[in-house]
Design an enzyme around this catalytic site. Structure first.
Site, PDB file in Angstrom:
ATOM      1  N   LYS A  12      39.501  40.596  47.034  1.00 33.85           N
ATOM      2  CA  LYS A  12      38.115  40.214  47.312  1.00 33.85           C
ATOM      3  C   LYS A  12      37.432  41.218  48.257  1.00 33.85           C
ATOM      4  O   LYS A  12      38.100  42.071  48.867  1.00 33.85           O
ATOM      5  CB  LYS A  12      38.112  38.807  47.931  1.00 33.85           C
ATOM      6  CG  LYS A  12      38.663  37.741  46.990  1.00 33.85           C
ATOM      7  CD  LYS A  12      38.628  36.356  47.641  1.00 33.85           C
ATOM      8  CE  LYS A  12      39.193  35.296  46.716  1.00 33.85           C
ATOM      9  NZ  LYS A  12      39.150  33.930  47.327  1.00 33.85           N
ATOM     10  N   TYR A  52      34.536  30.331  38.783  1.00 41.17           N
ATOM     11  CA  TYR A  52      34.616  29.251  39.778  1.00 41.17           C
ATOM     12  C   TYR A  52      33.950  27.970  39.269  1.00 41.17           C
ATOM     13  O   TYR A  52      33.454  27.168  40.065  1.00 41.17           O
ATOM     14  CB  TYR A  52      34.005  29.709  41.101  1.00 41.17           C
ATOM     15  CG  TYR A  52      34.906  30.646  41.900  1.00 41.17           C
ATOM     16  CD1 TYR A  52      36.289  30.420  41.990  1.00 41.17           C
ATOM     17  CD2 TYR A  52      34.385  31.745  42.573  1.00 41.17           C
ATOM     18  CE1 TYR A  52      37.109  31.273  42.728  1.00 41.17           C
ATOM     19  CE2 TYR A  52      35.215  32.604  43.319  1.00 41.17           C
ATOM     20  CZ  TYR A  52      36.570  32.356  43.388  1.00 41.17           C
ATOM     21  OH  TYR A  52      37.388  33.190  44.116  1.00 41.17           O
ATOM     22  N   ASN A 115      39.599  34.806  52.222  1.00 43.95           N
ATOM     23  CA  ASN A 115      41.064  34.717  52.188  1.00 43.95           C
ATOM     24  C   ASN A 115      41.685  35.823  51.324  1.00 43.95           C
ATOM     25  O   ASN A 115      42.788  35.687  50.812  1.00 43.95           O
ATOM     26  CB  ASN A 115      41.511  33.319  51.759  1.00 43.95           C
ATOM     27  CG  ASN A 115      40.967  32.934  50.397  1.00 43.95           C
ATOM     28  OD1 ASN A 115      40.358  33.755  49.711  1.00 43.95           O
ATOM     29  ND2 ASN A 115      41.193  31.707  49.991  1.00 43.95           N
ATOM     30  N   HIS A 118      42.392  36.473  45.059  1.00 41.76           N
ATOM     31  CA  HIS A 118      42.468  35.407  44.056  1.00 41.76           C
ATOM     32  C   HIS A 118      43.678  35.671  43.171  1.00 41.76           C
ATOM     33  O   HIS A 118      43.953  36.825  42.835  1.00 41.76           O
ATOM     34  CB  HIS A 118      41.200  35.397  43.179  1.00 41.76           C
ATOM     35  CG  HIS A 118      41.394  34.558  41.957  1.00 41.76           C
ATOM     36  ND1 HIS A 118      41.246  33.182  41.989  1.00 41.76           N
ATOM     37  CD2 HIS A 118      41.817  34.861  40.702  1.00 41.76           C
ATOM     38  CE1 HIS A 118      41.546  32.692  40.793  1.00 41.76           C
ATOM     39  NE2 HIS A 118      41.890  33.694  39.996  1.00 41.76           N
ATOM     40  N   GLU A 129      41.839  34.057  32.509  1.00 36.63           N
ATOM     41  CA  GLU A 129      41.337  35.034  33.485  1.00 36.63           C
ATOM     42  C   GLU A 129      41.661  36.466  33.076  1.00 36.63           C
ATOM     43  O   GLU A 129      40.876  37.384  33.318  1.00 36.63           O
ATOM     44  CB  GLU A 129      41.912  34.697  34.868  1.00 36.63           C
ATOM     45  CG  GLU A 129      41.325  33.384  35.387  1.00 36.63           C
ATOM     46  CD  GLU A 129      41.933  32.891  36.695  1.00 36.63           C
ATOM     47  OE1 GLU A 129      42.795  33.592  37.272  1.00 36.63           O
ATOM     48  OE2 GLU A 129      41.532  31.804  37.147  1.00 36.63           O
TER      49      GLU A 129
HETATM   50  P1  TYD Z   1      40.248  27.386  44.827  1.00 39.20           P
HETATM   51  O1  TYD Z   1      40.228  27.771  43.382  1.00 39.20           O
HETATM   52  O2  TYD Z   1      40.271  25.914  45.170  1.00 39.20           O
HETATM   53  O3  TYD Z   1      41.493  28.037  45.610  1.00 39.20           O
HETATM   54  P2  TYD Z   1      42.420  29.323  45.330  1.00 39.20           P
HETATM   55  O4  TYD Z   1      41.603  30.557  45.612  1.00 39.20           O
HETATM   56  O5  TYD Z   1      43.568  29.174  46.315  1.00 39.20           O
HETATM   57  O6  TYD Z   1      42.893  29.235  43.895  1.00 39.20           O
HETATM   58  O7  TYD Z   1      38.972  27.994  45.580  1.00 39.20           O
HETATM   59  C1  TYD Z   1      38.461  29.265  45.231  1.00 39.20           C
HETATM   60  C2  TYD Z   1      37.933  29.928  46.464  1.00 39.20           C
HETATM   61  O8  TYD Z   1      36.836  29.200  46.972  1.00 39.20           O
HETATM   62  C3  TYD Z   1      38.919  29.988  47.614  1.00 39.20           C
HETATM   63  O9  TYD Z   1      39.829  31.052  47.512  1.00 39.20           O
HETATM   64  C4  TYD Z   1      38.012  30.118  48.800  1.00 39.20           C
HETATM   65  C5  TYD Z   1      36.785  29.326  48.384  1.00 39.20           C
HETATM   66  N1  TYD Z   1      36.801  27.976  49.013  1.00 39.20           N
HETATM   67  C6  TYD Z   1      36.009  27.754  50.123  1.00 39.20           C
HETATM   68  O10 TYD Z   1      35.277  28.653  50.588  1.00 39.20           O
HETATM   69  N2  TYD Z   1      36.039  26.520  50.713  1.00 39.20           N
HETATM   70  C7  TYD Z   1      36.835  25.514  50.257  1.00 39.20           C
HETATM   71  O11 TYD Z   1      36.839  24.390  50.833  1.00 39.20           O
HETATM   72  C8  TYD Z   1      37.644  25.759  49.098  1.00 39.20           C
HETATM   73  C9  TYD Z   1      38.551  24.690  48.536  1.00 39.20           C
HETATM   74  C10 TYD Z   1      37.587  27.011  48.504  1.00 39.20           C
END
Ligand code: TYD
Length: 155
Positions: A12, A52, A115, A118, A129
Protein backbone atom coordinates in the site's frame (compact mmCIF):
# COMPACT_ATOMS: atom_id res chain seq x y z
CA UNK A 1 2.15 -30.52 -5.98
CA UNK A 2 -1.61 -29.85 -5.69
CA UNK A 3 -1.17 -27.50 -2.73
CA UNK A 4 0.97 -25.05 -4.65
CA UNK A 5 -1.09 -21.87 -4.80
CA UNK A 6 -0.80 -18.33 -6.11
CA UNK A 7 -1.95 -15.33 -4.13
CA UNK A 8 -2.26 -11.58 -4.68
CA UNK A 9 -0.46 -9.03 -2.53
CA UNK A 10 -0.63 -5.24 -2.75
CA UNK A 11 1.98 -3.08 -1.01
CA UNK A 12 0.00 0.00 0.00
CA UNK A 13 1.00 3.70 -0.28
CA UNK A 14 2.35 3.76 3.31
CA UNK A 15 4.79 0.93 2.46
CA UNK A 16 6.08 2.94 -0.49
CA UNK A 17 6.26 6.23 1.44
CA UNK A 18 8.01 4.62 4.41
CA UNK A 19 10.62 2.82 2.24
CA UNK A 20 9.43 -0.61 3.35
CA UNK A 21 8.94 -2.24 -0.06
CA UNK A 22 12.24 -4.11 0.12
CA UNK A 23 11.79 -5.20 3.73
CA UNK A 24 8.34 -6.62 3.03
CA UNK A 25 9.36 -8.39 -0.18
CA UNK A 26 12.44 -9.79 1.61
CA UNK A 27 10.23 -11.46 4.22
CA UNK A 28 8.27 -13.29 1.51
CA UNK A 29 11.46 -14.29 -0.31
CA UNK A 30 13.06 -15.62 2.86
CA UNK A 31 9.97 -17.66 3.66
CA UNK A 32 10.27 -19.50 0.35
CA UNK A 33 7.52 -17.83 -1.65
CA UNK A 34 8.33 -17.32 -5.31
CA UNK A 35 7.62 -13.94 -6.91
CA UNK A 36 5.88 -14.76 -10.20
CA UNK A 37 4.39 -11.30 -10.81
CA UNK A 38 5.55 -7.81 -9.82
CA UNK A 39 4.45 -4.36 -11.02
CA UNK A 40 3.25 -0.89 -10.07
CA UNK A 41 -0.52 -0.37 -10.22
CA UNK A 42 -2.34 2.97 -10.11
CA UNK A 43 -5.63 2.14 -8.37
CA UNK A 44 -8.83 3.80 -9.57
CA UNK A 45 -12.14 4.50 -7.90
CA UNK A 46 -13.74 1.69 -9.92
CA UNK A 47 -11.06 -0.88 -9.02
CA UNK A 48 -11.33 0.03 -5.33
CA UNK A 49 -15.13 -0.15 -5.35
CA UNK A 50 -14.73 -3.73 -6.59
CA UNK A 51 -11.80 -4.66 -4.38
CA UNK A 52 -13.30 -3.32 -1.15
CA UNK A 53 -16.98 -4.04 -2.02
CA UNK A 54 -17.34 -5.92 1.29
CA UNK A 55 -16.64 -2.64 3.12
CA UNK A 56 -18.78 -0.30 1.01
CA UNK A 57 -21.27 0.39 3.81
CA UNK A 58 -18.57 1.18 6.41
CA UNK A 59 -18.00 4.78 7.53
CA UNK A 60 -14.28 4.51 6.71
CA UNK A 61 -14.83 3.33 3.11
CA UNK A 62 -14.16 6.73 1.50
CA UNK A 63 -10.99 7.16 3.58
CA UNK A 64 -9.58 3.79 2.57
CA UNK A 65 -10.15 4.59 -1.09
CA UNK A 66 -8.50 7.98 -0.77
CA UNK A 67 -5.55 6.42 1.04
CA UNK A 68 -5.11 3.67 -1.54
CA UNK A 69 -4.93 6.26 -4.35
CA UNK A 70 -2.25 8.45 -2.69
CA UNK A 71 0.54 6.78 -4.67
CA UNK A 72 0.81 3.78 -7.00
CA UNK A 73 0.74 0.47 -5.16
CA UNK A 74 3.03 -2.50 -5.83
CA UNK A 75 1.25 -5.65 -6.94
CA UNK A 76 2.87 -9.01 -6.28
CA UNK A 77 1.84 -12.50 -7.27
CA UNK A 78 3.40 -14.99 -4.87
CA UNK A 79 3.53 -18.71 -5.46
CA UNK A 80 4.25 -21.43 -2.96
CA UNK A 81 3.11 -24.26 -0.78
CA UNK A 82 -0.28 -23.25 0.66
CA UNK A 83 0.66 -19.70 -0.31
CA UNK A 84 -2.70 -18.08 0.49
CA UNK A 85 -2.65 -19.13 4.16
CA UNK A 86 1.11 -18.71 4.59
CA UNK A 87 1.09 -15.17 3.22
CA UNK A 88 -1.83 -14.15 5.47
CA UNK A 89 0.05 -15.62 8.44
CA UNK A 90 3.14 -13.54 7.66
CA UNK A 91 1.01 -10.42 7.02
CA UNK A 92 -0.85 -10.60 10.36
CA UNK A 93 -4.33 -9.47 11.34
CA UNK A 94 -5.95 -6.27 10.09
CA UNK A 95 -5.31 -4.07 13.14
CA UNK A 96 -1.51 -3.84 13.49
CA UNK A 97 -1.74 -3.34 17.24
CA UNK A 98 -3.62 -6.62 17.59
CA UNK A 99 -1.48 -8.55 15.11
CA UNK A 100 0.96 -11.16 16.42
CA UNK A 101 4.56 -10.03 16.92
CA UNK A 102 6.73 -11.23 14.07
CA UNK A 103 4.13 -10.40 11.43
CA UNK A 104 4.63 -7.60 8.91
CA UNK A 105 1.72 -5.54 10.25
CA UNK A 106 2.70 -5.95 13.92
CA UNK A 107 6.40 -5.34 13.38
CA UNK A 108 6.23 -2.45 10.95
CA UNK A 109 2.93 -0.57 11.35
CA UNK A 110 0.59 0.98 13.92
CA UNK A 111 -2.78 1.89 12.38
CA UNK A 112 -5.55 1.05 9.98
CA UNK A 113 -5.84 1.80 7.14
CA UNK A 114 -2.04 2.27 7.09
CA UNK A 115 -1.30 -1.41 7.68
CA UNK A 116 1.11 -1.62 4.74
CA UNK A 117 -0.23 -4.54 2.81
CA UNK A 118 -3.19 -6.38 1.33
CA UNK A 119 -3.20 -10.15 0.82
CA UNK A 120 -5.96 -12.43 -0.51
CA UNK A 121 -7.69 -14.24 2.33
CA UNK A 122 -9.21 -17.29 0.59
CA UNK A 123 -8.95 -19.39 -2.57
CA UNK A 124 -11.99 -17.57 -4.01
CA UNK A 125 -10.54 -14.13 -3.17
CA UNK A 126 -7.14 -15.05 -4.65
CA UNK A 127 -8.81 -16.21 -7.91
CA UNK A 128 -10.81 -12.99 -8.22
CA UNK A 129 -7.98 -10.66 -7.15
CA UNK A 130 -5.34 -12.21 -9.40
CA UNK A 131 -7.71 -11.63 -12.35
CA UNK A 132 -8.54 -8.13 -11.14
CA UNK A 133 -4.95 -6.92 -10.99
CA UNK A 134 -2.84 -9.10 -13.33
CA UNK A 135 -3.17 -10.32 -16.93
CA UNK A 136 -2.04 -13.88 -17.65
CA UNK A 137 1.02 -12.60 -19.55
CA UNK A 138 2.16 -10.63 -16.50
CA UNK A 139 2.49 -13.82 -14.43
CA UNK A 140 5.64 -15.84 -15.07
CA UNK A 141 6.24 -19.53 -14.44
CA UNK A 142 9.96 -20.32 -14.05
CA UNK A 143 12.19 -22.78 -12.26
CA UNK A 144 14.55 -21.90 -9.41
CA UNK A 145 17.21 -24.18 -8.07
CA UNK A 146 15.73 -23.67 -4.59
CA UNK A 147 12.28 -24.98 -5.66
CA UNK A 148 13.21 -28.44 -4.38
CA UNK A 149 13.62 -27.13 -0.84
CA UNK A 150 10.61 -24.86 -0.54
CA UNK A 151 7.97 -26.29 -2.91
CA UNK A 152 6.22 -29.63 -2.68
CA UNK A 153 7.88 -32.33 -0.59
CA UNK A 154 10.94 -30.30 0.39
CA UNK A 155 13.68 -32.82 -0.37
P1 TYD B 1 -10.39 -6.04 5.55
O1 TYD B 1 -10.63 -6.63 4.20
O2 TYD B 1 -11.45 -6.24 6.61
O3 TYD B 1 -9.02 -6.55 6.20
P2 TYD B 1 -7.66 -7.16 5.57
O4 TYD B 1 -6.92 -6.05 4.89
O5 TYD B 1 -6.90 -7.69 6.78
O6 TYD B 1 -8.06 -8.28 4.63
O7 TYD B 1 -10.19 -4.46 5.43
C1 TYD B 1 -9.51 -3.90 4.32
C2 TYD B 1 -8.75 -2.70 4.77
O8 TYD B 1 -9.64 -1.70 5.23
C3 TYD B 1 -7.82 -2.95 5.95
O9 TYD B 1 -6.59 -3.51 5.58
C4 TYD B 1 -7.68 -1.58 6.54
C5 TYD B 1 -9.02 -0.94 6.26
N1 TYD B 1 -9.88 -0.96 7.48
C6 TYD B 1 -9.99 0.19 8.23
O10 TYD B 1 -9.41 1.24 7.89
N2 TYD B 1 -10.76 0.16 9.36
C7 TYD B 1 -11.39 -0.97 9.79
O11 TYD B 1 -12.08 -0.96 10.84
C8 TYD B 1 -11.27 -2.16 8.99
C9 TYD B 1 -11.94 -3.45 9.39
C10 TYD B 1 -10.50 -2.10 7.83
Amino acid sequence: MSDIQRTLVLLKPDALQRDLLGEIIRRFEFKGLKIVGLKFIRLTDELLDEHYAHLSDKPFFANIKKFMMQTPVVGLVLEGFEAITEVRKIVGSTNPRQADAGTIRADLSMNVPSNLIHASDSIEAADAELKRFFNDEEIFAYEKITDRYVLGEGV
